[in-house]
Structures are given as C-alpha cells and as structure tokens.
Motif scaffolding. Structure first.
Motif, PDB file in Angstrom:
ATOM      1  N   UNK A 155       0.835  -1.210   0.000  1.00 18.01           N
ATOM      2  CA  UNK A 155       0.000   0.000   0.000  1.00 18.01           C
ATOM      3  C   UNK A 155       0.866   1.256   0.000  1.00 18.01           C
ATOM      4  N   UNK A 156       1.938   1.210  -0.761  1.00 14.76           N
ATOM      5  CA  UNK A 156       2.905   2.298  -0.740  1.00 14.76           C
ATOM      6  C   UNK A 156       2.324   3.600  -1.272  1.00 14.76           C
ATOM      7  N   UNK A 157       1.225   3.510  -2.005  1.00 13.12           N
ATOM      8  CA  UNK A 157       0.654   4.723  -2.592  1.00 13.12           C
ATOM      9  C   UNK A 157      -0.611   5.179  -1.867  1.00 13.12           C
ATOM     10  N   UNK A 158      -1.033   4.445  -0.843  1.00 17.53           N
ATOM     11  CA  UNK A 158      -2.306   4.749  -0.204  1.00 17.53           C
ATOM     12  C   UNK A 158      -2.339   6.172   0.344  1.00 17.53           C
ATOM     13  N   UNK A 159      -3.369   6.953   0.013  1.00 14.03           N
ATOM     14  CA  UNK A 159      -3.446   8.316   0.533  1.00 14.03           C
ATOM     15  C   UNK A 159      -3.610   8.345   2.051  1.00 14.03           C
ATOM     16  N   UNK A 160      -4.194   7.257   2.615  1.00 12.30           N
ATOM     17  CA  UNK A 160      -4.377   7.225   4.069  1.00 12.30           C
ATOM     18  C   UNK A 160      -3.038   7.195   4.795  1.00 12.30           C
ATOM     19  N   UNK A 161      -2.016   6.690   4.113  1.00 14.82           N
ATOM     20  CA  UNK A 161      -0.710   6.551   4.756  1.00 14.82           C
ATOM     21  C   UNK A 161       0.186   7.774   4.519  1.00 14.82           C
ATOM     22  N   UNK A 162      -0.408   8.804   3.943  1.00 17.87           N
ATOM     23  CA  UNK A 162       0.392   9.988   3.629  1.00 17.87           C
ATOM     24  C   UNK A 162       1.117  10.554   4.873  1.00 17.87           C
ATOM     25  N   UNK A 163       0.436  10.672   6.052  1.00 16.44           N
ATOM     26  CA  UNK A 163       1.155  11.191   7.230  1.00 16.44           C
ATOM     27  C   UNK A 163       2.362  10.339   7.600  1.00 16.44           C
ATOM     28  N   UNK A 164       2.259   9.031   7.407  1.00 13.61           N
ATOM     29  CA  UNK A 164       3.380   8.156   7.755  1.00 13.61           C
ATOM     30  C   UNK A 164       4.541   8.395   6.794  1.00 13.61           C
ATOM     31  N   UNK A 165       4.197   8.497   5.511  1.00 15.77           N
ATOM     32  CA  UNK A 165       5.274   8.699   4.530  1.00 15.77           C
ATOM     33  C   UNK A 165       5.959  10.047   4.725  1.00 15.77           C
ATOM     34  N   UNK A 166       5.147  11.059   5.005  1.00  9.45           N
ATOM     35  CA  UNK A 166       5.792  12.375   5.172  1.00  9.45           C
ATOM     36  C   UNK A 166       6.626  12.395   6.447  1.00  9.45           C
ATOM     37  N   UNK A 167       6.154  11.694   7.474  1.00 11.70           N
ATOM     38  CA  UNK A 167       6.962  11.611   8.697  1.00 11.70           C
ATOM     39  C   UNK A 167       8.286  10.921   8.403  1.00 11.70           C
ATOM     40  N   UNK A 168       8.230   9.903   7.563  1.00 11.42           N
ATOM     41  CA  UNK A 168       9.446   9.148   7.259  1.00 11.42           C
ATOM     42  C   UNK A 168      10.425  10.004   6.476  1.00 11.42           C
ATOM     43  N   UNK A 169       9.895  10.816   5.547  1.00 10.82           N
ATOM     44  CA  UNK A 169      10.814  11.599   4.724  1.00 10.82           C
ATOM     45  C   UNK A 169      11.363  12.808   5.486  1.00 10.82           C
ATOM     46  N   UNK A 170      10.503  13.520   6.225  1.00 19.63           N
ATOM     47  CA  UNK A 170      11.059  14.731   6.868  1.00 19.63           C
ATOM     48  C   UNK A 170      11.414  14.535   8.336  1.00 19.63           C
ATOM     49  N   UNK A 171      11.223  13.343   8.871  1.00 22.43           N
ATOM     50  CA  UNK A 171      11.726  13.076  10.223  1.00 22.43           C
ATOM     51  C   UNK A 171      10.865  13.614  11.346  1.00 22.43           C
ATOM     52  N   UNK A 172       9.695  14.156  11.056  1.00 23.72           N
ATOM     53  CA  UNK A 172       8.834  14.626  12.142  1.00 23.72           C
ATOM     54  C   UNK A 172       7.958  13.470  12.629  1.00 23.72           C
ATOM     55  N   UNK A 173       7.472  13.618  13.845  1.00 26.47           N
ATOM     56  CA  UNK A 173       6.724  12.517  14.443  1.00 26.47           C
ATOM     57  C   UNK A 173       5.281  12.510  13.941  1.00 26.47           C
ATOM     58  N   UNK A 174       4.687  11.328  13.938  1.00 25.14           N
ATOM     59  CA  UNK A 174       3.247  11.218  13.717  1.00 25.14           C
ATOM     60  C   UNK A 174       2.590  11.445  15.080  1.00 25.14           C
ATOM     61  N   UNK A 175       1.628  12.368  15.136  1.00 29.04           N
ATOM     62  CA  UNK A 175       1.046  12.738  16.425  1.00 29.04           C
ATOM     63  C   UNK A 175      -0.141  11.838  16.749  1.00 29.04           C
ATOM     64  N   UNK A 176       0.152  10.647  17.262  1.00 33.69           N
ATOM     65  CA  UNK A 176      -0.925   9.736  17.670  1.00 33.69           C
ATOM     66  C   UNK A 176      -1.599  10.291  18.916  1.00 33.69           C
ATOM     67  N   UNK A 177      -2.885  10.056  19.035  1.00 38.26           N
ATOM     68  CA  UNK A 177      -3.595  10.539  20.218  1.00 38.26           C
ATOM     69  C   UNK A 177      -3.655   9.417  21.241  1.00 38.26           C
ATOM     70  N   UNK A 178      -3.334   9.773  22.467  1.00 37.84           N
ATOM     71  CA  UNK A 178      -3.285   8.791  23.536  1.00 37.84           C
ATOM     72  C   UNK A 178      -4.698   8.337  23.881  1.00 37.84           C
ATOM     73  N   UNK A 179      -4.931   7.043  23.915  1.00 36.15           N
ATOM     74  CA  UNK A 179      -6.265   6.527  24.257  1.00 36.15           C
ATOM     75  C   UNK A 179      -6.348   6.231  25.751  1.00 36.15           C
TER      76      UNK A 179
END
Lengths: 239, 784
Positions: A111-135
């Motif tokens: 699913x390398x092209x999935x739009x849903x995974x865009x935040x993960x891919x951008x985090x991987x490229x620019x090194x910023x964290x994905x802001x998961x919400x604590x449950x």
C-alpha cells in the motif's frame, strides 16, 4: 446611608432590656434557603452520576487518529504479535508506540501509494513525528509499569480488551482506581501463563484445561505475585 | 556570649552543643523554641500568619474542588514517537553518559543521566581520578542551571549610543555572524591588530590548541586571562623555587602528617573530591591505632579546618609567620619571626616534631591566598623533610602556561583606555562584577571610538550589559568539550541535548574567530587525534564511553631542590585583615541564580540565601557586635577609603584580628534568584589584594539584617530529644553518630569506642552502565 441605618435600628425598650428582632432582609432567607436546598439536592446526585458515568471514566473513548490504523487488520487478520510494534513493553514502563520506521518496514512495499498513509510517509521523509492521540491516559500521579504487568502474567487483552477486533482503538475498561484495585486485590482472577500474554482469545478452560481460579492460584505462587498488602499499598502506584 | 554553659540543660546532657546560643541558653533560643514551629517565619508583611494562610488555602481548594475541577476536560495527550528510533534507546528508560564539568580550569568527570533526551541528574564518574564517583554541590546543581529560564536566550545588541537605560534589541545569529564574520575577516587581514580577548583560564586541550593557533595566526592580537580567585602567588612561589611553574599532586592517602597553612584541600581546592577521598583513606585504619593527623593553621573556618585534629586559628599574616617559623626551625631561612606568640609557638613545636618523626610521610600545603614567599618556603620545607618522594608529586602546571604569555586584567584595563582595541571578545566570566576595583574595564564605545565589545556568556550579566553584543553561550551539558583533571587525565565532555537557547560553546566561538567551522565534535576529535596519534576510532569510542582517556595523566617531573631566599622575613603584623573567600555555593558569583545552591545551607555557617562577614566571638564582643548586625568595612583605596556593608556572623573558631567575607554575592543583575542576595565585596577587591585586604576597619551601624541560619533548626526538645539521644548517646556512651571512649579503653579494645552502635550500612552501588556507541556491546547502554 448612615442616617437611614440609624433610623432602622430597633428601638430600645423602655425597661432597658434588649431583645433580638429579625432585620427586614431576613424575609428573603426562606426563599433563599429553599433554593439552596433544591440546589444541593440536585447537585449531589448529578455529581455522583456524572462521576460514575462511562463518559467520565472514558469507556468507549475513541479519538480520531491521524492515520486510521486498524488493529483489526494488523493484530486480528494478519496476526502480527503485539510486541512487533510495541517492542519495549516487556522491558520498560512505557509500551512504545512504534517509530515511523517500523511502519515503513512493510509499507514501503505494501500500500505504498495509499493516501491514508500519507502522514506516515511524510513523517518518514522529513523526520517529524506522527502525532498519535493517547487513548489510555492515566493521571500523572499514577506510576503504571507495563513490564511489571506483562512479566507477571497479565495479558494485553485484560486491560485493553479485544484489540484484534477494533478497527480503531477505543478504551474498553474504565481504568479507574477502583478497577485497578479489583485486580490488585484478586490477581488470580486474571493471571495467565507468560507465553500466552499477547494472545487475544485466551480461554483458560479451553486452552489450559483448568478453571481460571485454579490456574490463577497456581500462577500466583509460581510467578511470585506480591502479597495483598503490597499490591494495595498506596505507594505501589502513587510514588 | 556569656559563659553560662554550666546551667544549660541541652549542653549538659552530653557535652555537645549545636550553636553558641544553645550553649549559652540564650533567652532568644528559649523563646524561639516555645513557638509552634521554630524557624518558620510565617507572619509576613501583610499580617497573614500560618493559620490564616492555611484557612485561605483550604477555602480556595474547596472552592476549586466544587467548581473548577468538575468543569475541566481531561486533556487530550499525544504520543509522538521518533520517526527513526535512535539506536539503543527506549522511551522512558534513562541513559547515562560520561561527561565533565570544568571549574577554575580543572575538569571533573561526571555521569549525567538523561531521561528521554533531557538531562536530569548528575553524579560523579567512578572512573575519573578527580571524582571517583563523587560530585559536589556545584556539579549536582548544574542541572538546574541548564534549565534556568533566565539564561541568555538570544543574541542581544545594545546600541552604544543609547546609554545604559536603553533596552537591548534582539538579533538573530545570522545577523550577528554577518557583523562578527566581517569584523573577524578584517582583523585576520591585519594580523589581529586591534583585537583583544579576555577569557578565564581553562585546562581544555582544545581551547589551548586553539589559543596557540590564535597567537600564531593573529600575532598582533592580545590575549588576557582573568579569574577572581587567582592562583598567581602559587605560580610565583613555584617559579622562584624551581624557575618553572609546577603543580603539586598531593597523595594524602600516603601521608601520616598533613599540615595545611591557610589551605582548604578538602573544601575549595580544585581537586577537593579526590583529596577528601584520599584523606579519608588515611583514617580508615583508626581502629588499628594508625591514623593520619591533620594540622590546620587558618584564619577563617574551612571544611578542612572543621575536621582537623589540631587547629590554630590565626590571622592571614600570622599564617605566613608560622610558615616562616617552621622554615627557620629547619634552618632554611635566617630570620626567626620575632612576633610569634606563645600559643603559635606551642602549636608549631608539636607540628614540627610530628613532621620530623614522619619524615617522608608528611605533607605541608599552603593555600592560594598566601604569598609567593610562603609557597616557596613550603616547597623548601617539603623538600627538607623528604616528602616529595612519597606524598607529593609534581607536574607542569598547564594553567600557568597561559598566564605566562598573556596579560593580566590590569593590562587590558590600560589598553582599553588607550583606544587601541577595536574589538574586545570576553569569553565567559563576569569581570565587571568580580574584577578588581583598580582595573575597571571601559567597555562602552563612547564618542568617536571605533570599538565593539562582545560577551559570550551563559547569562546576560553585569558584563554583558556593558558590552555592545551579548551572545548566549552553551551550557556544558549542551556542547562538546574536553579538559584535564587535576592530575592531567584527558577528560571528554559530550553534549546530552541540543543547546536549549541556541548557545555556542567557547571552543566553537574561538574557532569562529579563527575562521573555522564551529563543530565542537570535530574540534575535540582533532585535539584527541593530535594528543594520541596512535588512537583508532575504537579508542575514541572508548574514551567517549568512559569520559576519559585512561593513563593520560601529566608526566611527573622531579624538580630537584627548590631555591630558597634565606633573607625572607615573614614577620609583618598589621591591623585587622579581611579575607575574601571562595563561597561553597555561588563560587565567585557565577552560580548566584541557582536556587538549589542558594537554598543550601553553607557547610559551616549554615547560612542560606546570604553571605555574611564572619568574625570571632572575642572580636565581636570587643566591637560590641551581635549576630546579624550590619557593619561597615572600610579599607584604604585610592584617595578615599572604600567601604562595603555586610551583616555579621559570629563564628566560633574564627581567628581573632581578622574577618572573612565569602565573595560572589551582592549581584545586581544576577537574575530573579541571585540579584540582591547577600553582600558584595565590590571595591575592596584590588589587583594587589585579590584574597586578603589589609587594615580593614570594622564599624558598627545601627541596622540589623535577618540572616537565615539553619544551625538551630530541629532542636525543639519534645520532638528532637529522643532522636538526639540516639545520635549522640549518653555521656560516655556511644551514640549512632558520636562515638566516644577513653583512650585507655580504646587501647584495651579498639572496638570499645563503637559500643553497641552500628554504623549505617552503606551498600555499594553497582556501576552504572553507560550508553555505548559500539555495536558489539549490545545491551551495555541500558541503565540498571
């Protein structure tokens, strides 16, 4: 004002003795008292019901995550072990949410092209964290340690519920102090063998052939679970 | 204080007392004990007492509980994992790194604990010979200094034409670099003509390498070094004894008789942690009846003095004549000091006999406040007694090399008057606050003067305010560096966190002047490679992991017999002397904004938050002074007398005829915590008298200053009696802390002194495992 106050003052009786006379504003005390009584009588039940309601204890809390990560797919259908992502859970207090790198181990290809995974891919490229919400958010004055529970025979599903059936994670237990103490007072009701910790559909009778109370009591001895005094001492959780 | 000890119950109980007031059972103490909570001054200026305060707090809490918390939403928290997890880290698991702390040019190895990338705790590095696992209060408190919100946070520019009231304007680093880079290029073209650097002495090999390059590539630039508590008389004494400056390496663990003349090897010496450990090692065998003996001759009261077996309290000049008497006894000088008193004579006679008996196993030390002549004599005495073979080693003094070919602050002061300097770079320090009064620095530009002063500093302090540019420096936990321990051990400093406020390291800044890149790791590594040409990458990794390079001490030198000036006569007696002492908490004032340190009671006076001028009980009686009374201290300075005011602290054991004032207080721009705390020594400090001011007049003022002293805390009888009895024991019986027995009993049975008391069991900690950059030691990074 001064002159009026003096005018309102009760007259001194002629025989010299003084008696108490309600000032005119005391007339308002009765309605005020009634209102107060109604207020208190509604406030207390309201407070109690609110404090104990699942809304307050957050059962069912399911925040929107930046990526609609499905535990049902990963843990349920694909049967990935919890510890593949939450890798520190056996050693540390905090069960690490995986770094983006862990996601990309697979999703670089799948699913390398999935739009849903865009935040993960951008985090991987620019090194910023994905802001998961604590449950599951405990108050800061509670010292909860994942490794202490995992290594002492408490399964993931005991507190987190059937994660493998949740599309997006929601809180299935109240995680209140009373709830914690239920187990701390009677750990044998929840203990399981250490090799079954991450198993979601653990059933003692079907899988170990023993009733939970019987199995739990045996495990309580073999895992060296602390005495009830220690388990329910204030400083065990509030240090 | 009147002598009414006999009828005092507290002192009677065991013969031990905690303060003069308790000994004398002063009425103030009794009244104070009757209060509900002694020592807690609740009634503030607005008349709110403790009960009112609690009542208000309870009411507001109740209100808050009924209204505010109910309406509060549970905060939404986020988990932000690393995009790429750094190797060997787990969230929430602390890591330890070896780093170092440099003070007065001497590095001490530390272990810093980092929690999710935030340094939170400092301990000593057990591998480092200057620490052996110990860290002192200044090192421990450096964590708070790192997070001090009042640290210099941005490059500030103060318009030279604006006057002192002008608000500084905030500039960015690129703006500063644009100005400074152009200025440095121009200076480099002119071989440094017009450039002056004022720095503090540093033992950092990288710093010294860059300084040498600076002096080679900018031969016309001037280099100045200054620190308020100078060691120049030590260097001078060594120079006149051997013709070169040597650093004595005391081995107190091998010494059986130690004589400290106005020296504080256990308290303020740069190698204090190691010396204290070594000294204590010589006392472990007390049960065998062999135990080192410590003689101390000193004016004030130092930590060393507080543990001395024999102590003589005399004024600073009398310390010199005591050394003179000893030298004359062994025929090293001709003139015997005539002014020696009977009390001094008796003490010195015993000391001399002990030193004679312990030939080759004694140590005589003199402190930096004593003159060069005294140091020269001390070297000669040690040599005469054969001590250098066993208890004292000598190595080259790396800090003197710098002061040798650079000017003093007086030279800079004169240079600045002459309009020759166009650029002054002040690296660290705070010379406007702690500089000598007779060498003022003219840092303003003034009309028609092409001049810019740049101050690289952790805080925007008194000096920064007078400079055109104030540039934030990086904290030692934020940048790369290196240093040498007292014994010369090459010590590495690695950062635990990116500079919080974008500060730059001293070595990076100096490299910038030379037109180099500011990468601290490169600079430190280059020095490492030059010092250890055979070192591989693995050696660097190991040095980084350990925080030091093993066996990299200074080479020992055998200096031979020291020269002695036989004609020297140390016999002057003068008026009342003032000793300026290093403070145990703020040092020279640089740690003033650290509330942990300010709150800490001084080890001897138990004073918190202030300093005070210490005076002996006899002198206080003669001058009619009470504890906390403000006095005026005046000394000859220029055409008129200069004076400072300070509160009095009556210190039993302080020498008569002199007073002691710890320096570093009275900061004007010390931040919210440090400003206005204590009393400064300002104009009393001169280049001629950095440590001791002669002929000081102490005058009473009518005012009183409340001093916060914790000495008498917790003596409330009802609460503390049981605990006190346990600790002290009954008269003649051993307690938990105080063990006493008659010598005859001790000789009969060396354990009699301990009785039934058990020393608290000290568990040896397992060594902390450090973060390790190597792959083949998997798992070694995780702390235990």
């Amino acid at each position: 004002m001064d002159r009026e106050d003096q005018g309102d003052r009760p007259d001194t009786p002629e025989d010299g003795a003084s008696w108490f006379r309600f000032p005119p504003w005391a007339n308002y005390l009765v309605p005020a008292g009634v209102l107060l009584a109604i207020g208190v009588l509604t406030y207390i039940p309201l407070l109690l019901s609110l404090a104990l309601s699942p809304v307050t204890t957050d059962v069912g809390y399911q925040p929107k995550q930046p990526v609609p990560f499905s535990h049902k797919v990963h843990a349920g259908d694909l049967k990935i072990d919890c510890r593949y992502c939450h890798s520190t859970v056996e050693q540390t207090a905090f069960a690490a949410v995986p770094p983006t790198q862990t996601c990309m181990n697979c999703h670089a290809a799948i699913k390398a092209e999935s739009p849903l995974l865009e935040p993960v891919r951008s985090s991987y490229t620019d090194g910023t964290a994905v802001a998961w919400v604590k449950v599951h958010d405990l108050p800061d004055f509670v010292y909860f340690n994942h490794s202490a529970h995992i290594n002492q025979g408490i399964g993931c599903a005991t507190c987190h519920g059937r994660i493998d059936q949740m599309e997006e994670v929601w809180q299935s237990q109240p995680v209140s102090m009373g709830w914690c103490l239920n187990c701390h007072r009677a750990p044998e009701q929840h203990l399981r063998p250490r090799d079954q910790i991450t198993r979601m559909d653990w059933d003692p009778l079907a899988m170990a052939g023993r009733a939970q109370s019987e199995l739990g009591s045996a495990l309580k001895t073999s895992l060296h679970i602390q005495s009830m005094e220690t388990m329910t001492s204030c400083t065990t959780c509030h240090r | 204080m009147s002598q009414v000890a006999a009828e005092n119950d507290a002192a009677d109980r065991s013969g031990w007392w905690r303060g003069l007031e308790e000994l004398a059972s002063a009425p103030e103490v009794k009244a104070w004990l009757e209060k509900e909570y002694p020592g807690v001054a609740w009634r503030g200026r607005d008349g709110t007492d403790r009960r009112d305060f609690l009542r208000l707090m309870a009411a507001s809490l109740a209100l808050g509980g009924f209204t505010l918390t109910g309406c509060r939403r549970w905060p939404r928290e986020e988990i932000r994992p690393h995009a790429a997890q750094p190797e060997g880290t787990a969230p929430g698991v602390p890591l330890h790194y070896a780093t170092m702390f440099e003070l007065d040019g001497v590095a001490t190895g530390l272990l810093a604990k980092s929690y999710d990338g935030r340094p939170v705790k400092i301990e000593g590095n057990p591998l480092h010979p200057g620490s052996l696992g110990a860290a002192d209060a200044l090192m421990q408190a450096s964590v708070l200094e790192l997070y001090d919100p009042e640290r210099s946070r941005a490059v500030l520019w103060r318009d030279p034409a604006g006057g002192p009231a002008l608000q500084p304007s905030e500039k960015s680093w690129p703006e500063f670099d644009l100005f400074f880079g152009a200025r440095c290029r121009k200076l480099r073209e002119r071989q440094g003509a017009g450039l002056a650097v004022l720095a503090q002495p540093s033992g950092s090999p990288t710093w010294q390498r860059l300084r040498e390059e600076f002096q080679v590539s900018l031969p016309k630039a001037c280099w100045f070094e200054y620190q308020p508590f100078t060691h120049s008389s030590e260097y001078e004494g060594s120079r006149s004894a051997w013709g070169r400056v040597l650093r004595p390496q005391y081995r107190l663990d091998k010494a059986s008789v130690i004589a400290a003349f106005d020296a504080d090897p256990l308290g303020t010496h740069p190698a204090r942690l190691r010396l204290a450990r070594d000294w204590a090692a010589g006392r472990h065998n007390v049960d065998q009846g062999t135990c080192n003996r410590l003689y101390v001759v000193e004016p004030g009261f130092t930590i060393t003095g507080s543990v001395a077996d024999c102590r003589l309290a005399v004024a600073p000049s009398a310390v010199a004549r005591c050394v003179g008497w000893l030298a004359a006894r062994w025929g090293l000088i001709d003139g015997v000091p005539a002014s020696i008193t009977a009390r001094e004579h008796q003490f010195l006679e015993r000391l001399a006999n002990d030193l004679e008996a312990a030939r080759g196993a004694g140590v005589v030390l003199a402190g930096p406040a004593q003159s060069a002549e005294v140091h020269q004599l001390v070297h000669a005495i040690n040599h005469r007694l054969g001590n250098p073979a066993t208890t004292i080693g000598y190595s080259e003094e790396p800090l003197a090399a710098a002061s040798g070919n650079s000017g003093s602050i007086t030279g800079l002061s004169r240079l600045l008057e002459g309009n020759v300097v166009t650029t002054l770079v002040v690296v660290g320090g705070n010379p406007v606050f702690d500089g000598p009064a007779d060498a003022p620095l003219r840092l303003g530009a003034g009309a028609g003067r092409e001049f810019a002063a740049i101050h690289l500093s952790l805080h925007d302090n008194e000096t920064s305010h007078e400079c055109e540019w104030s540039v934030p420096a990086a904290h030692f936990l934020e940048c790369w560096g290196d240093g040498r321990g007292w014994d010369g051990t090459h010590t590495l400093q690695q950062p635990l966190i990116q500079p919080l406020f974008g500060g730059r390291s001293q070595i990076g800044f100096l490299a910038g002047i030379l037109g180099r890149g500011p990468d601290g790791r490169d600079l430190v590594r280059t020095t490492f490679n030059r010092l250890f040409p055979a070192a591989q990458d693995a050696d660097w990794d190991k040095a980084l992991h350990d925080g030091l390079v093993a066996d990299s001490q200074f080479a020992q030198v055998d200096p031979g017999a020291p020269k002695v000036n036989r004609a020297v006569l140390l016999d002057e007696t003068g008026g009342r002397e003032l000793r300026l002492a290093i403070d145990h908490k703020v040092h020279d004032g640089r740690f003033a904004n650290n509330a942990w340190l300010q709150e800490l009671p001084d080890p001897l006076t138990k004073l918190a938050w202030d300093n005070a001028v210490m005076i002996s009980p006899a002198d206080a009686g003669a001058l009619g002074l009470q504890q906390g009374q403000v006095v005026r201290l005046s000394a000859a300075g220029g055409e008129s007398r200069v004076l400072v005011e300070a509160a009095v602290y009556i210190l039993p054991g302080h020498a008569d005829g002199c007073v002691t004032l710890p320096a570093g207080y009275g900061r004007k721009l010390g931040g919210h915590v440090g400003a206005g705390v204590g009393f400064g020594c300002g104009p009393l400090r001169t280049t001629a008298n950095p440590w001791t001011v002669a002929d000081v007049i102490v005058e009473k003022t009518g005012r009183h200053y409340p001093l916060a002293i914790t000495q008498m805390h917790h003596i409330a009888p009802s609460i503390a009696d049981v605990a006190l009895d346990r600790r002290l024991g009954k008269k003649g019986e051993p307690g938990l802390l105080v063990h006493e027995a008659l010598f005859s009993e001790f000789q009969h049975d060396s354990h009699a002194v301990h009785g039934h008391a058990r020393m608290p069991c000290i568990r040896r900690r397992s060594l902390t495992r450090l973060w390790c950059p190597r792959h083949d030691t998997a798992g070694a990074w995780r702390s235990t």
